[in-house]
Each structure stands twice: as C-alpha cells, then as structure tokens.
Design an enzyme around this catalytic site. Structure first.
Site, PDB file in Angstrom:
ATOM      1  N   SER A  20       0.838  -1.205   0.000  1.00  0.00           N
ATOM      2  CA  SER A  20       0.000   0.000   0.000  1.00  0.00           C
ATOM      3  C   SER A  20       0.877   1.261   0.000  1.00  0.00           C
ATOM      4  O   SER A  20       1.891   1.340   0.708  1.00  0.00           O
ATOM      5  CB  SER A  20      -0.887   0.007   1.247  1.00  0.00           C
ATOM      6  OG  SER A  20      -1.491   1.277   1.375  1.00  0.00           O
ATOM      7  N   LYS A  71     -14.048  -3.003   2.342  1.00  0.00           N
ATOM      8  CA  LYS A  71     -14.722  -1.711   2.128  1.00  0.00           C
ATOM      9  C   LYS A  71     -16.235  -1.784   2.333  1.00  0.00           C
ATOM     10  O   LYS A  71     -16.854  -0.811   2.747  1.00  0.00           O
ATOM     11  CB  LYS A  71     -14.420  -1.175   0.714  1.00  0.00           C
ATOM     12  CG  LYS A  71     -13.011  -0.642   0.548  1.00  0.00           C
ATOM     13  CD  LYS A  71     -12.858  -0.003  -0.828  1.00  0.00           C
ATOM     14  CE  LYS A  71     -11.434   0.429  -1.092  1.00  0.00           C
ATOM     15  NZ  LYS A  71     -11.274   1.116  -2.375  1.00  0.00           N
ATOM     16  N   ASP A 107     -13.249   7.503  -2.609  1.00  0.00           N
ATOM     17  CA  ASP A 107     -12.900   7.006  -3.954  1.00  0.00           C
ATOM     18  C   ASP A 107     -13.627   7.810  -5.035  1.00  0.00           C
ATOM     19  O   ASP A 107     -13.060   8.110  -6.089  1.00  0.00           O
ATOM     20  CB  ASP A 107     -13.266   5.520  -4.096  1.00  0.00           C
ATOM     21  CG  ASP A 107     -12.224   4.613  -3.471  1.00  0.00           C
ATOM     22  OD1 ASP A 107     -11.069   5.052  -3.290  1.00  0.00           O
ATOM     23  OD2 ASP A 107     -12.556   3.447  -3.152  1.00  0.00           O
ATOM     24  N   ALA A 131     -18.396  -3.596 -12.273  1.00  0.00           N
ATOM     25  CA  ALA A 131     -19.613  -3.291 -11.516  1.00  0.00           C
ATOM     26  C   ALA A 131     -19.398  -3.546 -10.021  1.00  0.00           C
ATOM     27  O   ALA A 131     -20.332  -3.832  -9.287  1.00  0.00           O
ATOM     28  CB  ALA A 131     -20.776  -4.144 -12.040  1.00  0.00           C
ATOM     29  N   ARG A 155     -18.550  -8.300 -16.827  1.00  0.00           N
ATOM     30  CA  ARG A 155     -18.404  -9.736 -17.133  1.00  0.00           C
ATOM     31  C   ARG A 155     -19.635 -10.517 -16.661  1.00  0.00           C
ATOM     32  O   ARG A 155     -20.107 -11.411 -17.327  1.00  0.00           O
ATOM     33  CB  ARG A 155     -17.139 -10.220 -16.397  1.00  0.00           C
ATOM     34  CG  ARG A 155     -16.782 -11.644 -16.577  1.00  0.00           C
ATOM     35  CD  ARG A 155     -15.498 -11.934 -15.853  1.00  0.00           C
ATOM     36  NE  ARG A 155     -15.611 -11.752 -14.396  1.00  0.00           N
ATOM     37  CZ  ARG A 155     -14.648 -11.995 -13.533  1.00  0.00           C
ATOM     38  NH1 ARG A 155     -13.477 -12.421 -13.957  1.00  0.00           N
ATOM     39  NH2 ARG A 155     -14.830 -11.807 -12.237  1.00  0.00           N
ATOM     40  N   THR A 156     -20.156 -10.141 -15.477  1.00  0.00           N
ATOM     41  CA  THR A 156     -21.368 -10.778 -14.961  1.00  0.00           C
ATOM     42  C   THR A 156     -22.511  -9.770 -15.120  1.00  0.00           C
ATOM     43  O   THR A 156     -22.561  -8.759 -14.403  1.00  0.00           O
ATOM     44  CB  THR A 156     -21.192 -11.156 -13.471  1.00  0.00           C
ATOM     45  OG1 THR A 156     -19.984 -11.899 -13.342  1.00  0.00           O
ATOM     46  CG2 THR A 156     -22.370 -11.964 -12.951  1.00  0.00           C
TER      47      THR A 156
HETATM   48  N1  NAP Z   1      -6.668   3.957  -8.282  1.00  0.00           N
HETATM   49  C1  NAP Z   1      -7.367   3.864  -7.171  1.00  0.00           C
HETATM   50  O1  NAP Z   1      -7.289   4.702  -6.261  1.00  0.00           O
HETATM   51  C2  NAP Z   1      -8.332   2.716  -7.000  1.00  0.00           C
HETATM   52  C3  NAP Z   1      -9.344   2.785  -6.035  1.00  0.00           C
HETATM   53  C4  NAP Z   1     -10.234   1.708  -5.933  1.00  0.00           C
HETATM   54  C5  NAP Z   1     -10.067   0.587  -6.753  1.00  0.00           C
HETATM   55  N2  NAP Z   1      -9.056   0.570  -7.648  1.00  0.00           N
HETATM   56  C6  NAP Z   1      -8.867  -0.594  -8.534  1.00  0.00           C
HETATM   57  O2  NAP Z   1     -10.061  -0.837  -9.260  1.00  0.00           O
HETATM   58  C7  NAP Z   1     -10.184  -2.232  -9.520  1.00  0.00           C
HETATM   59  C8  NAP Z   1     -11.571  -2.715  -9.113  1.00  0.00           C
HETATM   60  O3  NAP Z   1     -11.705  -2.623  -7.706  1.00  0.00           O
HETATM   61  P1  NAP Z   1     -13.090  -2.993  -6.961  1.00  0.00           P
HETATM   62  O4  NAP Z   1     -12.888  -2.639  -5.538  1.00  0.00           O
HETATM   63  O5  NAP Z   1     -14.251  -2.477  -7.674  1.00  0.00           O
HETATM   64  O6  NAP Z   1     -13.087  -4.590  -7.104  1.00  0.00           O
HETATM   65  P2  NAP Z   1     -14.357  -5.552  -7.047  1.00  0.00           P
HETATM   66  O7  NAP Z   1     -15.416  -4.975  -6.172  1.00  0.00           O
HETATM   67  O8  NAP Z   1     -13.798  -6.902  -6.778  1.00  0.00           O
HETATM   68  O9  NAP Z   1     -14.936  -5.518  -8.568  1.00  0.00           O
HETATM   69  C9  NAP Z   1     -14.157  -5.997  -9.641  1.00  0.00           C
HETATM   70  C10 NAP Z   1     -14.936  -5.804 -10.942  1.00  0.00           C
HETATM   71  O10 NAP Z   1     -14.070  -6.176 -12.015  1.00  0.00           O
HETATM   72  C11 NAP Z   1     -14.660  -7.235 -12.759  1.00  0.00           C
HETATM   73  N3  NAP Z   1     -13.598  -8.170 -13.152  1.00  0.00           N
HETATM   74  C12 NAP Z   1     -12.699  -8.786 -12.341  1.00  0.00           C
HETATM   75  N4  NAP Z   1     -11.856  -9.539 -13.065  1.00  0.00           N
HETATM   76  C13 NAP Z   1     -12.240  -9.413 -14.369  1.00  0.00           C
HETATM   77  C14 NAP Z   1     -11.766  -9.968 -15.588  1.00  0.00           C
HETATM   78  N5  NAP Z   1     -10.708 -10.799 -15.616  1.00  0.00           N
HETATM   79  N6  NAP Z   1     -12.376  -9.640 -16.745  1.00  0.00           N
HETATM   80  C15 NAP Z   1     -13.439  -8.783 -16.725  1.00  0.00           C
HETATM   81  N7  NAP Z   1     -13.946  -8.235 -15.597  1.00  0.00           N
HETATM   82  C16 NAP Z   1     -13.345  -8.542 -14.437  1.00  0.00           C
HETATM   83  C17 NAP Z   1     -15.658  -7.897 -11.843  1.00  0.00           C
HETATM   84  O11 NAP Z   1     -16.669  -8.519 -12.622  1.00  0.00           O
HETATM   85  P3  NAP Z   1     -17.708  -9.576 -11.999  1.00  0.00           P
HETATM   86  O12 NAP Z   1     -18.875  -8.770 -11.489  1.00  0.00           O
HETATM   87  O13 NAP Z   1     -18.031 -10.442 -13.161  1.00  0.00           O
HETATM   88  O14 NAP Z   1     -16.975 -10.310 -10.916  1.00  0.00           O
HETATM   89  C18 NAP Z   1     -16.174  -6.686 -11.050  1.00  0.00           C
HETATM   90  O15 NAP Z   1     -17.158  -6.019 -11.758  1.00  0.00           O
HETATM   91  C19 NAP Z   1      -9.039  -2.906  -8.774  1.00  0.00           C
HETATM   92  O16 NAP Z   1      -7.990  -3.152  -9.664  1.00  0.00           O
HETATM   93  C20 NAP Z   1      -8.606  -1.873  -7.760  1.00  0.00           C
HETATM   94  O17 NAP Z   1      -7.239  -1.989  -7.399  1.00  0.00           O
HETATM   95  C21 NAP Z   1      -8.175   1.592  -7.796  1.00  0.00           C
END
Ligand code: NAP
Length: 281
Positions: A20, A71, A107, A131, A155-156
């Site tokens: 982190s 979260k 965020d 999503a 994806r879903t």
């Molecule tokens: N830059 C920043 O400050 C910041 C802040 C927050 C998050 N992020 C990044 O944003 C990303 C998402 O975070 P999150 O908290 O939203 O995660 P999350 O709640 O686990 O959601 C992940 C999303 O990505 C989709 N997904 C995962 N693997 C995939 C694949 N191989 N192909 C297509 N779709 C895929 C999932 O689809 P399904 O619904 O089908 O599972 C879901 O919609 C992470 O990489 C995280 O590190 C960055």
C-alpha cells in the site's frame, strides 16, 4: 517509530496491505504539515475485521483507511455514514469522533477530481467497465457530472443490473451491458469517457478493449496504477485520446481522507511527485 503518548495514530487495514502507498503518503503529509501523528498498516483477514475494529477503538486511533476486502463489510461496524458511502455501500475512510466511528467514501472524489484535473467538468455519455465497489464510486461521481447515458459493462451481467438498481435516483440514464466486443464497440463509439474499474491490466499486459475501438476524442481513465501506463492507456494514447492513470485517483482519494481527518487540503501535484518517485525508484 515514535510511539510517544501524545502522538496521534492512524492506519490502513486490509489484505494485502504490504504494498500500500497510503503509509508513504500519510506519513509524508503528517511530517509536511508538522503534525505529531503516525500512520501504520495492518493486515486484517476477512474473519478478523470485528476484532480489528475493537482493537483500533481501544488504541484510540484518530482515523483509518479501509481497503480490499473490507470496504463493504466495514459498514456494519460504523456509527454513521456520509451520503456517498451510504449510497455506494462501501467506505474507505473512517474518522473516530470521540469514540463514534464515522464512515466516508473518498474514492468517488478521486474519480471526479481526476477528471476535473484533466479538464473534464461535464460529461455526455460514458462507459464504466466493471460493476464492483470502484465502479460504484465512479458512478456516484459521474452522476454529478453527466445527464447522458452511463453504460455499465460487466463480465457478470447481473452485477451490472444490480448496480443500476442501487443508483436509480441518478439524473443520468444507466444502461447495464454484458462484457462483449460488440457491446464495447457500440458503447465506446457513443461515449466521450471510458473508465476501467476492473483489475484487468494490473501487473499484466492485457486490456479488455480492442485498440481499434479507441479514438482521439475520448478520455480514458484506468483505475489500475501498476503499471502506471497500462495497455489500455498505451492504446488510448496511440489513438490520440486523453489518458488519466490510476495514480491520480489514488492520490486524490488519499488527500481527501487526510482532509477529513485534519482539515488540511494537501497539494495534489506535490503528492504526485512523491508517489511517482517512489514507484519508479
Ligand atoms: N486507483 C485507485 O485509487 C483505486 C481505487 C479503488 C479501486 N481501484 C482498482 O479498481 C479495480 C476494481 O476494484 P473494486 O474494488 O471495484 O473490485 P471488485 O469490487 O472486486 O470488482 C471488480 C470488478 O471487475 C470485474 N472483473 C474482475 N476480473 C475481471 C476480468 N478478468 N475480466 C473482466 N472483468 C473482471 C468484476 O466482474 P464480476 O462482477 O463479473 O466479478 C467486477 O465487476 C481494482 O484493480 C482496484 O485496485 C483503484
């Protein structure tokens, strides 16, 4: 590490937290603004969250950040929520106000200000890939910037529909779509902004978007910041698009958390220099 009696304590909880960047950012800011405070990191497993919150209360930490996978789960341990964390159903920042733990989501501020920082104040149609929690934060931000169509491509499919129902009060129209080449092509062709809110591209040279779908008139934001220039951003740059990497969001959400705790608004460009030097070096 100074554990002096009068030093205020802050931390980040999650799993993993080893890499982190929050301790670097927060401890820099405490030092920069002359505050006697220290920011720790604590690896907390899913089944340890309740106990961890109790421990943090006992230690009288002034505030803490919450990262994956807590979260959403953190909400049930909090006394109160700000509007954003209530609607997004996820908090990444907690402030301890005389023993009451108040949850915030910063965020979405990270998304909105990153776009504004790059000159995007009003948006027509936009595409969000994903999503999950990060997509919900993006949707909350875009809800304040767009009256057009926001395509949620996932994806879903059911999860894209689910997010639409949670945000039914938005001024913009939300269109959930299944992730497919055809849907991506049509939605991106109709949009002036594309946001990747999936982990695709993190530590890998992959992108969900075929390069030929990208054009010069679009803004492309990737929430992934390792690597800083993902394949999606590289393809977008080649197409002449304006690109926004995930470090902007990371820095701005951290700066907003710092402001919630201390009332001080940090200099974003100063933080950008700090973090870039550390991830490159
Ligand atoms: N830059 C920043 O400050 C910041 C802040 C927050 C998050 N992020 C990044 O944003 C990303 C998402 O975070 P999150 O908290 O939203 O995660 P999350 O709640 O686990 O959601 C992940 C999303 O990505 C989709 N997904 C995962 N693997 C995939 C694949 N191989 N192909 C297509 N779709 C895929 C999932 O689809 P399904 O619904 O089908 O599972 C879901 O919609 C992470 O990489 C995280 O590190 C960055």
């Amino acid at each position: 590490m100074n554990l002096g009696r009068h030093q205020e304590r802050y931390c980040i909880i999650g799993n993993p937290v080893e890499h982190s960047l929050s301790p670097l950012i927060m401890n820099y800011l405490f030092h920069r603004y002359g505050l006697n405070a220290y920011y720790y990191k604590a690896r907390v497993l899913e089944n340890e969250l309740g106990e961890a919150v109790q421990t943090l209360r006992g230690l009288r930490v002034k505030g803490f950040n919450v990262t994956m996978p807590h979260k959403k789960a953190i909400l049930r341990y909090l006394s109160d929520l700000d509007d954003a964390s209530y609607i997004i159903k996820a908090a990444n920042t907690v402030k301890n106000v005389d023993g009451r733990l108040i949850g915030f989501n910063t965020d979405w501020v990270g998304v909105k200000r990153s776009l504004e920082f790059h000159g995007l104040n009003k948006i027509e149609n936009a595409v969000i890939m994903g999503a999950g929690g990060a997509a919900a934060a993006a949707l909350y931000a875009l809800g304040q910037m767009s009256r057009g169509i926001i395509y949620i491509i996932n994806r879903t499919y059911e999860n894209a529909v689910g997010i639409k129902h949670e945000f039914r009060d938005l001024r913009a129209e939300i269109k959930p779509l299944l992730l497919s080449k055809e849907n991506l092509r049509e939605a991106i062709g109709d949009a002036s902004l594309l946001i990747n809110a999936t982990p695709v591209g993190m530590g890998e040279w992959k992108s969900l978007v075929p390069p030929e779908f990208l054009k010069g008139e679009i803004y492309v934001m990737d929430m992934v910041y390792r690597p800083l220039k993902t394949k999606l951003l590289m393809d977008a740059e080649k197409a002449g698009a304006t690109t926004i990497d995930g470090l902007w969001m990371l820095i701005i959400q951290a700066a907003e958390a710092f402001k919630i705790w201390t009332g001080i608004e940090p200099d974003i460009l100063d933080l950008r220099r700090l973090v870039e030097a550390n991830i490159n070096g």
